[in-house]
Motif scaffolding. Structure first.
Motif, PDB file in Angstrom:
ATOM      1  N   THR A 326       0.822  -1.206   0.000  1.00 60.05           N
ATOM      2  CA  THR A 326       0.000   0.000   0.000  1.00 60.05           C
ATOM      3  C   THR A 326       0.860   1.263   0.000  1.00 60.05           C
ATOM      4  O   THR A 326       2.002   1.260   0.430  1.00 60.05           O
ATOM      5  CB  THR A 326      -0.928   0.037   1.228  1.00 60.05           C
ATOM      6  N   GLY A 327       0.247   2.338  -0.465  1.00 60.00           N
ATOM      7  CA  GLY A 327       0.934   3.628  -0.510  1.00 60.00           C
ATOM      8  C   GLY A 327       0.360   4.465  -1.630  1.00 60.00           C
ATOM      9  O   GLY A 327      -0.389   3.967  -2.481  1.00 60.00           O
ATOM     10  N   PRO A 328       0.684   5.747  -1.681  1.00 61.80           N
ATOM     11  CA  PRO A 328       0.176   6.615  -2.747  1.00 61.80           C
ATOM     12  C   PRO A 328       0.873   6.344  -4.071  1.00 61.80           C
ATOM     13  O   PRO A 328       1.851   5.588  -4.138  1.00 61.80           O
ATOM     14  CB  PRO A 328       0.506   8.021  -2.232  1.00 61.80           C
ATOM     15  N   THR A 329       0.401   6.980  -5.134  1.00 64.13           N
ATOM     16  CA  THR A 329       1.045   6.881  -6.443  1.00 64.13           C
ATOM     17  C   THR A 329       2.490   7.373  -6.345  1.00 64.13           C
ATOM     18  O   THR A 329       2.765   8.394  -5.728  1.00 64.13           O
ATOM     19  CB  THR A 329       0.294   7.741  -7.475  1.00 64.13           C
ATOM     20  N   GLY A 330       3.409   6.605  -6.940  1.00 66.56           N
ATOM     21  CA  GLY A 330       4.814   7.002  -6.932  1.00 66.56           C
ATOM     22  C   GLY A 330       5.570   6.625  -5.680  1.00 66.56           C
ATOM     23  O   GLY A 330       6.664   7.138  -5.443  1.00 66.56           O
ATOM     24  N   SER A 331       5.018   5.727  -4.880  1.00 67.00           N
ATOM     25  CA  SER A 331       5.704   5.329  -3.646  1.00 67.00           C
ATOM     26  C   SER A 331       6.515   4.041  -3.810  1.00 67.00           C
ATOM     27  O   SER A 331       7.039   3.503  -2.843  1.00 67.00           O
ATOM     28  CB  SER A 331       4.697   5.156  -2.503  1.00 67.00           C
ATOM     29  N   GLY A 332       6.606   3.531  -5.036  1.00 65.65           N
ATOM     30  CA  GLY A 332       7.446   2.360  -5.282  1.00 65.65           C
ATOM     31  C   GLY A 332       6.770   1.028  -5.053  1.00 65.65           C
ATOM     32  O   GLY A 332       7.447   0.003  -4.942  1.00 65.65           O
ATOM     33  N   THR A 420      -1.534  -4.398  -5.127  1.00 59.80           N
ATOM     34  CA  THR A 420      -1.330  -3.101  -4.476  1.00 59.80           C
ATOM     35  C   THR A 420      -2.676  -2.429  -4.222  1.00 59.80           C
ATOM     36  O   THR A 420      -3.675  -2.718  -4.894  1.00 59.80           O
ATOM     37  CB  THR A 420      -0.473  -2.147  -5.342  1.00 59.80           C
ATOM     38  N   MET A 421      -2.675  -1.509  -3.268  1.00 58.76           N
ATOM     39  CA  MET A 421      -3.851  -0.682  -2.990  1.00 58.76           C
ATOM     40  C   MET A 421      -3.387   0.715  -2.613  1.00 58.76           C
ATOM     41  O   MET A 421      -2.285   0.893  -2.081  1.00 58.76           O
ATOM     42  CB  MET A 421      -4.680  -1.266  -1.841  1.00 58.76           C
TER      43      MET A 421
END
Length: 567
Positions: A326-332, A420-421
């Motif tokens: 999980t994480g925002p867009t562009g967090s790898g 991913t989420m």
């Protein structure tokens, strides 16, 4: 291999910069590709280019010069024309009497040296070593790109004027705009924009129209910086050129459009995702640069602490269940998934993916691109993919109830599922699945682990220095001033005076044990799940980031910027 390649290989082994297994792989690549040993080592990502150049300079007895320590005089620059400097990738550094010293990354290229001797007639040419990346940056720094842009703008005006004259007065027709967009000067300008982005290691290019000019910005290491300012009259041609390349409708400027471009830039295959969006001053264009064939990072290179890495390797080797990142867009997130997949990728496993887009290509893994126009979505792709007898499945992203339901069913029927989420932290994944109307007992049964992650910039090693942190901040972090030294970059030409270099991940891993399952079954809040995970021994992303700051890898400011304060 050539004698020099053999010497280089042996020296790298003696110095311990490469292991025997790595050297063997590089030698195999030499025989397969026909490239030099040095080129194969760089292509495979086995060694930093500067370390390789330093070793090569020792073998050859040619000094390695740090070009940032030199202020190059205009008189010296005039001895080597900009076109030659860029084309041959050489940089004049200084002259003493009738001796001109140039920096090159390839001292064996005699043709290049002959060209420089012809240009600098009457001078003896001496050679020093540098790297391709440093040379490109220094050439840009001293020669700049303004002359190229002015030349292109002038040629563009001439071409556009001729076409407008042929077409008659009035607003340009679709045919006229198409001819301008496909003109040589427009093609050259778009190529220059892309080449600069690739040279800088940009992930995205933003082409932004303003009232009186067009701004081009590149995103490097997660941060946007201005690349160039272009005349306003170039905007329509640039956008039309990009639309033609990505097979979009050049007549439609009132609606957003999405497309893609397959392109080869400096011998690198790029998959460019194009997005256009109407704004008050014209269409905004964003280009996402992907390199499917680039070398994948391993789990150990992503930034996992040793204890956490053991936990990660343990859960990704499970026979079935669902693992989310999980994480925002562009967090790898996707990079972490690929690293995990590559770790468990063996001939006895059938690994299949459904992605949008395919960011890396992995041998032995069957990868499929989402195609909404053809009806191939994550959900439909996953449904049909299950008939392919997979052992391990990677779903690029869980966006809706149907995809979530299919992924969980796959995890419950003997498959290991990665996906991913978009949530703020690991605990938020459960709440997101509940919002999608997935039954708690299914989540509790299928889910085995959730990663939360962010990317932070690492400190530039060339301008790194220690500093004193406000005692009040240390107190809030539970640290003593005498125990900890923090670092930051002062800023230098190599890092564009940002003080930062590359990026590294900070992580948290929520392992789903019985205590977490009970909370899921009772529909507990994200806060309750996180509190229990911390009680179970999970280190939060902020805690992981602070540890990396203590080790001098990143700064406290970077960690605080991408993480939330612990409650």
């Amino acid at each position: 291999m050539k004698p020099h390649d053999e010497k280089l290989k042996d020296e790298l082994l003696v110095k311990g910069l490469l292991g025997q297994e790595q050297c063997d792989k590089a030698v195999l690549e030499v025989s397969r590709s026909g490239l030099s040993f040095k080129e194969c080592v760089l292509k495979m990502g086995l060694l930093d280019e500067k370390e390789l150049a330093l070793t090569e300079s020792e073998i050859l007895g040619i000094p390695f010069l740090n070009l940032d320590d030199y202020l190059i005089d205009d008189e010296v620059l005039r001895l080597v024309p900009e076109k030659m400097a860029r084309g041959c990738l050489v940089m004049p550094v200084f002259k003493v009497g009738k001796s001109l010293t140039i920096a090159t990354a390839d001292p064996f290229n005699l043709l290049v040296l002959d060209e420089v001797r012809s240009a600098a007639a009457g001078f003896e040419v001496e050679v020093v070593m540098s790297t391709r990346d440093i040379l490109k940056r220094v050439i840009d720094q001293y020669y700049g790109v303004s002359s190229d842009l002015l030349e292109i703008a002038k040629t563009f005006d001439e071409e556009a004027h001729t076409i407008r004259y042929e077409a008659g007065e009035g607003a340009p027709s679709l045919e006229v705009m198409s001819r301008v967009a496909q003109g040589a000067s427009t093609a050259k300008l778009v190529n220059l924009i892309l080449m600069r982005a690739v040279d800088e290691g940009a992930s995205d290019v933003h082409i932004e129209p303003e009232r009186d000019f067009v701004r081009v910005r590149n995103r490097v290491n997660g941060v946007l910086h201005e690349s160039s300012m272009l005349p306003r009259n170039l905007h329509a041609a640039i956008v039309s050129r990009i639309k033609i390349m990505s097979k979009l409708d050049i007549a439609e400027s009132r609606k957003p459009q999405d497309g893609k471009i397959g392109l080869k830039v400096e011998n690198r295959e790029l998959d460019i995702r194009v997005s256009t969006f109407p704004t008050v001053y014209g269409e905004n264009v964003v280009l996402r640069l992907l390199e499917p064939a680039k070398v994948l990072l391993g789990l150990s290179e992503l930034g996992f602490e040793p204890a956490l890495l053991k936990e990660v390797e343990k859960i990704i080797h499970k026979a079935y269940g669902m693992i989310l990142v999980t994480g925002p867009t562009g967090s790898g997130k996707t990079t972490s998934l690929y690293a995990a997949i590559s770790t468990i990728n063996t001939p006895d496993k059938n690994i299949m993916t459904i992605e949008d887009p395919i960011e890396y290509q992995i041998e032995m893994v069957r990868q499929t691109q989402v195609n909404a126009k053809a009806g191939l979505t994550f959900a439909t792709g996953l449904r049909n993919l299950l008939r392919q007898d997979p052992d391990i499945i990677m779903v690029g992203e869980i966006r809706d109830q149907e995809t979530a339901d299919m992924a969980i069913q796959a995890a419950l029927t003997g498959h290991l599922v990665f996906s991913t989420m978009h949530t703020n932290d690991a605990g938020g994944a459960v709440a997101r699945l509940l919002e999608m109307q997935i039954e708690p007992f299914l989540i509790a049964s299928a889910l085995i682990g959730v990663f939360g992650q962010r990317l932070v910039r690492t400190i530039c090693p060339r301008c790194k220095g220690s500093y004193k942190v406000d005692p009040e901040i240390l107190k809030q972090l539970g640290l003593k001033a005498a125990e900890t030294t923090f670092h930051r970059g002062k800023g230098c030409p190599q890092c564009r005076n940002t003080g930062y270099d590359k990026r590294i991940g900070i992580f948290e891993l929520l392992l789903v044990d019985d205590s977490i399952r009970r909370l899921i079954l009772s529909r507990a809040s994200t806060g309750e799940i996180k509190a229990q995970a911390l009680k179970n021994g999970m280190a939060s992303m902020r805690a992981d980031g602070i540890e990396k700051a203590k080790k001098g890898l990143t700064t406290l400011e970077e960690v605080f910027k991408v993480t939330v304060e612990e409650e």
